[in-house]
Motif scaffolding. Structure first.
Motif, PDB file in Angstrom:
ATOM      1  N   VAL A  63       0.841  -1.195   0.000  1.00 54.07           N
ATOM      2  CA  VAL A  63       0.000   0.000   0.000  1.00 54.07           C
ATOM      3  C   VAL A  63       0.877   1.246   0.000  1.00 54.07           C
ATOM      4  CG1 VAL A  63      -1.815   1.244   1.214  1.00 54.07           C
ATOM      5  CG2 VAL A  63      -1.786  -1.253   1.232  1.00 54.07           C
TER       6      VAL A  63
ATOM      7  N   TRP B 127       1.647   5.417   0.256  1.00 57.46           N
ATOM      8  CA  TRP B 127       1.199   6.480   1.137  1.00 57.46           C
ATOM      9  C   TRP B 127       1.923   7.766   0.782  1.00 57.46           C
ATOM     10  CZ3 TRP B 127       5.566   8.065   3.620  1.00 57.46           C
ATOM     11  CH2 TRP B 127       6.588   7.123   3.825  1.00 57.46           C
TER      12      TRP B 127
ATOM     13  N   GLY C 299      -6.379   7.186   6.586  1.00 57.17           N
ATOM     14  CA  GLY C 299      -6.751   6.493   5.364  1.00 57.17           C
ATOM     15  C   GLY C 299      -8.248   6.285   5.312  1.00 57.17           C
TER      16      GLY C 299
ATOM     17  N   SER D 201      -8.460   0.832   3.807  1.00 57.86           N
ATOM     18  CA  SER D 201      -7.302   1.231   2.999  1.00 57.86           C
ATOM     19  C   SER D 201      -6.003   0.566   3.431  1.00 57.86           C
ATOM     20  CB  SER D 201      -7.136   2.759   3.068  1.00 57.86           C
ATOM     21  OG  SER D 201      -6.920   3.174   4.413  1.00 57.86           O
TER      22      SER D 201
ATOM     23  N   ARG E 127      -9.530   6.682  10.589  1.00 53.85           N
ATOM     24  CA  ARG E 127     -10.095   7.016   9.291  1.00 53.85           C
ATOM     25  C   ARG E 127      -9.959   8.517   9.071  1.00 53.85           C
ATOM     26  NH1 ARG E 127     -15.830   3.588   9.024  1.00 53.85           N
ATOM     27  NH2 ARG E 127     -14.874   1.492   8.998  1.00 53.85           N
TER      28      ARG E 127
ATOM     29  N   GLN F 245      -2.778   5.723   0.253  1.00 54.67           N
ATOM     30  CA  GLN F 245      -3.296   5.999  -1.079  1.00 54.67           C
ATOM     31  C   GLN F 245      -4.112   4.830  -1.620  1.00 54.67           C
ATOM     32  OE1 GLN F 245      -2.585   9.180  -2.755  1.00 54.67           O
ATOM     33  NE2 GLN F 245      -2.343   9.372  -0.531  1.00 54.67           N
ATOM     34  N   PRO F 246      -5.064   5.106  -2.509  1.00 50.15           N
ATOM     35  CA  PRO F 246      -5.818   4.011  -3.147  1.00 50.15           C
ATOM     36  C   PRO F 246      -4.888   3.142  -3.997  1.00 50.15           C
ATOM     37  CG  PRO F 246      -6.895   6.142  -3.477  1.00 50.15           C
ATOM     38  CD  PRO F 246      -5.534   6.433  -2.933  1.00 50.15           C
TER      39      PRO F 246
ATOM     40  N   GLN G 106     -10.250  -0.160  -5.176  1.00 45.64           N
ATOM     41  CA  GLN G 106      -9.012   0.545  -4.844  1.00 45.64           C
ATOM     42  C   GLN G 106      -8.690   0.427  -3.359  1.00 45.64           C
ATOM     43  OE1 GLN G 106      -9.513   4.565  -6.252  1.00 45.64           O
ATOM     44  NE2 GLN G 106      -9.455   3.972  -8.421  1.00 45.64           N
ATOM     45  N   SER G 107      -9.658  -0.058  -2.585  1.00 44.18           N
ATOM     46  CA  SER G 107      -9.434  -0.380  -1.176  1.00 44.18           C
ATOM     47  C   SER G 107      -8.927  -1.812  -1.081  1.00 44.18           C
ATOM     48  CB  SER G 107     -10.734  -0.229  -0.386  1.00 44.18           C
ATOM     49  OG  SER G 107     -10.700  -0.998   0.790  1.00 44.18           O
TER      50      SER G 107
END
Length: 808
Positions: free
Chosen positions: A177, A179, A219, A223, A331, A351-352, A387-388
């Motif tokens: 993932v 960031w 996120g 995410s 979140r 980020q997605p 995208q998650s």
């Protein structure tokens, strides 16, 4: 492969016991383990259960495992590190690290060349088999504090990293993932004076240290915030193992902070005790010495009304404990809605996933997912949703070839999310054979559980945490309180009637109207008359106690989360119960020929009901049932009980003197004082973290039986000495009955009564732990020691939003 228990039995039988001669017995092995770890040890029955694989040593109890291996090696049963690691693997335990190897096998040397007659040992890493002299020296020089730090490291690694989080996100961990830095989200103390831009690090541990060990992780839902926290925790654990000067990382969930909203330092110490069994004094020392790195997850799981207050508590903690490392996860939208900047040194925003990452994941899971690719291409909402990392995992499970799925495009993201989750749940319930219950029942029970967990701000569900507040309506909650008090009154009425008959037999002067006039006039036997009358009175008084408790509970329910339970609330409620029951009991004082005896009896009844209410019941609908899992002794409490007993004994001795006349004064004072001292000194506590479902209830029942045995022995001997032998034995039995209820059994019975209500209302099956285990086996829930969590908060929110109707 042989089981852990089978291998344990073989190794033990190969051990010798020079002190007692012959082979090492199960009881002796338990004693030697106790000698190794510094306390009383384990019984032969416990070792027998291990050998029969009836129970096993919990992975958190690493110290016990190491001690077991050390004893087996010292007694000649476990010759080599390779066999020790094979032994551990049979029980699904991790292999020995260098410090443990040096502790267990300090005499290990490189093996001599193998002859043709000797078999080759199983291959093992060289660094595990041959610890360096420096490692051996460090193992011998380990301080008691360092040993405790290593135990905490084991707990964090086994409980969270290996046992919970890695399993929950094992597939999504395949994703890297991305960031970005987002330091504007935090309030840095120097941001108005200096350019606080930090050099960009390429990994999460690097950014953690680049931001002075004070980081905020934000996120979107699903995410990968938890994965990021795991990555950092794993790195920090490795550093702490390699270097004793490094602080210990601990993962804590902020959701429970909102329950009482204490200063953050007090909450941390309490969570260390509750979740990791760290003594409070040691937790305070570690926190004061900045020996901990606090990994605080779930800021967004705090009740929205108190999220700003939680951030303020973190900021205040930073002012007094600014050198402690800290990470907070939340979140992004929830954090921004709180409108309270957190005082940390930096922040990152997850980020997605990119199209390339999604394609790489769909290829890596080795499942033909052409349907998923087509759906993502055709449906823009679905393409954005995956995208998650979490939704990508759910999609990959939902779009397996054998699973029917609705692939129609949708413009409503929430409706599409519900479709995907519904498909995932249906597919999960269909795997691994036939369900024990219908899908409709399963869906209803899981939806009810999710809603109640959200209402009670719980991230981990424990059966022992069920309370009357879990009943659907206020009317049902009030009805439960009344019926439980009636049951208490019935039990107490039986005991009081038996006790009264014993008093009448030993002291005929303590007569009543019904014991003479009624029995003579109506020819009614004394025993059934007394029993019936005491039961009726006790039921009425139990109903009165229930109404009193409801009045307090209703007031606190209106206050809602603004009510924070305090000891003075329970003491005040108990005082009101004494007053109400005593005044009500005066209505029956005319049953006694002596007014003084009637007054004393009313006061005695009020105090008895109040003691039961204080020990068994709580302060609100959310805390009415309080299991007692551990007994302890308090000398300060014993002193308070001693003072109360002296006063109460003197009063009742005065009554006895007025009614009976000259009598041995000391016996009544001593008996009442001794009973009050025991009640004041013996304390019951809870263990919020258990290792098996229903363990808290079994421990509570065991505590009740242990307290009953203590009170029975002490009071039987005392009463038999001052009065007569049979009278003393019967008094001991009655006191034991009450003690069992006060110290655990009463809470167990109330819990079972509440479970009966919930089963009859159709909100759970009776074998609830079996149902929850089945849901865990189908990857809907995840088992955490003796509790359960949903595999992700988004799935819990999905179930909580369902309007499932099921008629039992």
């Amino acid at each position: 492969m042989d089981s852990f228990g089978h291998l344990l039995r073989l190794y033990r039988r190969q051990c010798s016991d020079p002190l007692r001669g012959g082979a090492l017995t199960q009881s002796r092995l338990g004693e030697l383990i106790g000698d190794e770890i510094g306390h009383a040890g384990y019984s032969g029955a416990a070792v027998s259960d291990w050998e029969r694989d009836k129970s096993k040593i919990h992975a958190d109890d690493r110290l016990v495992l190491v001690a077991l291996l050390a004893v087996l090696h010292q007694r000649g049963g476990l010759p080599s590190p390779s066999e020790a690691n094979t032994f551990l693997a049979a029980g699904n335990y991790r292999a020995l690290d260098e410090a443990e190897l040096a502790q267990i096998f300090p005499d290990t040397t490189p093996a001599p060349p193998h002859s043709a007659m000797s078999p080759l040992p199983a291959p093992s890493p060289a660094h595990l088999l041959t610890p360096s002299p420096r490692d051996v020296l460090i193992a011998h020089l380990l301080t008691d504090r360092r040993r405790k730090e290593l135990i905490l490291l084991d707990k964090v690694e086994n409980f969270w990293v290996n046992g919970v989080l890695e399993k929950a996100v094992s597939e999504t961990a395949l994703l890297d993932v991305a960031w970005e830095r987002w330091d504007t989200a935090v309030s840095h103390p120097w941001q108005d004076i200096l350019d606080t831009a930090q050099p960009t690090a390429s990994d999460v541990p690097g950014i953690f240290f680049a931001t002075d060990r004070a980081l905020l992780i934000l996120g979107a839902p699903g995410s990968g915030k938890t994965i990021t926290l795991i990555t950092l925790a794993r790195h920090l654990i490795a550093r702490a193992r390699a270097d004793a000067s490094q602080p210990i990382p601990v993962i804590l969930n902020l959701a429970s902070w909102a329950e009482n909203r204490p200063p953050l330092a007090n909450w941390i110490v309490g969570e260390l005790t509750a979740k990791y069994q760290v003594p409070r004094n040691l937790g305070r020392d570690w926190l004061a010495d900045d020996d901990l790195i606090l990994l605080l997850d779930g800021l967004d799981e705090v009740t929205p009304h108190y999220q700003a207050a939680c951030i303020q508590a973190i900021n205040q903690f930073r002012q007094t404990n600014g050198l402690a490392g800290i990470v907070v996860c939340s979140r992004q939208n929830d954090y921004q809605a709180a409108q309270m900047p957190i005082k940390l040194s930096g922040a990152i925003r997850l980020q997605p996933l990119t199209s390339a990452q999604i394609e790489e994941y769909l290829t890596a899971v080795h499942i033909p997912l052409e349907r998923a690719r087509r759906a993502i291409t055709r449906d823009p909402v679905l393409g954005e949703m995956v995208q998650s990392p979490l939704m990508l995992r759910v999609l990959s499970d939902s779009y397996r070839p054998e699973t029917p799925v609705n692939t129609a495009p949708s413009t409503d993201s929430e409706a599409r999310r519900r479709q995907v989750f519904t498909t995932y749940v249906n597919q999960a319930l269909a795997r691994r054979g036939t369900l024990s219950h219908t899908p409709e029942q399963t869906g209803h029970w899981l939806a009810w559980l999710a809603r109640k967990m959200e209402q009670h701000n719980q991230t981990v569900f424990l059966l022992e945490q069920l309370q009357p507040s879990w009943l659907p309506t206020p009317g049902q909650q009030r009805a439960f309180i009344l019926t439980s008090r009636l049951l208490d009154g019935f039990s107490l009425g039986v005991v009081l009637s038996m006790f009264w008959l014993l008093v009448r037999l030993s002291l005929p002067q303590f007569d009543t109207v019904w014991s003479t006039a009624v029995t003579d006039a109506w020819r009614i036997p004394l025993l059934p008359l007394s029993l019936t009358l005491f039961l009726l009175i006790s039921l009425l008084l139990g109903l009165l106690v229930g109404l009193t408790d409801i009045a307090f509970y209703e007031r606190r329910a209106r206050l809602g989360e603004a009510f924070v339970p305090r000891p003075r609330d329970e003491w005040g409620q108990t005082a009101v119960v004494v007053l109400v029951v005593s005044v009500a009991s005066l209505a029956f004082a005319g049953l006694y020929r002596s007014p003084l005896l009637g007054l004393a009896s009313a006061l005695f009844t009020g105090i008895t009901f109040a003691i039961i209410s204080f020990f068994i019941h709580g302060a609100s609908y959310r805390s009415d049932i309080r299991p007692i899992e551990v007994l302890s002794w308090s000398w300060s409490g014993a002193l308070v009980g001693l003072g109360f007993g002296l006063v109460a004994g003197a009063i009742f001795e005065l009554v006895e003197y007025q009614v009976v006349g000259s009598n041995p004064i000391f016996r009544t004072v001593f008996s009442i004082t001794l009973l009050a001292t025991l009640l004041g000194g013996l304390r019951g506590n809870r263990l919020p973290t258990t290792s098996a479902p229903n363990q808290g209830l079994w421990l509570s029942a065991s505590s009740g039986l242990a307290a009953a045995g203590l009170f029975a022995i002490v009071m039987s001997l005392t009463t038999a000495f001052f009065w007569s032998g049979p009278f003393g034995a019967l008094v001991g039995v009655l006191v034991a009955w009450i003690a069992a209820a006060l110290y655990g059994m009463g809470s167990v019975l109330n819990h079972l009564w509440l479970r009966f209500w919930l089963v009859q209302l159709g909100h759970m099956p009776w074998a609830y732990s079996d149902f929850l285990d089945e849901a865990a086996n189908r990857a809907i829930l995840h088992k955490v020691g003796g509790g359960y969590i949903f595999i992700h908060r988004l799935l819990q929110e999905h179930f909580a939003s369902l309007d499932v109707v099921h008629k039992p």
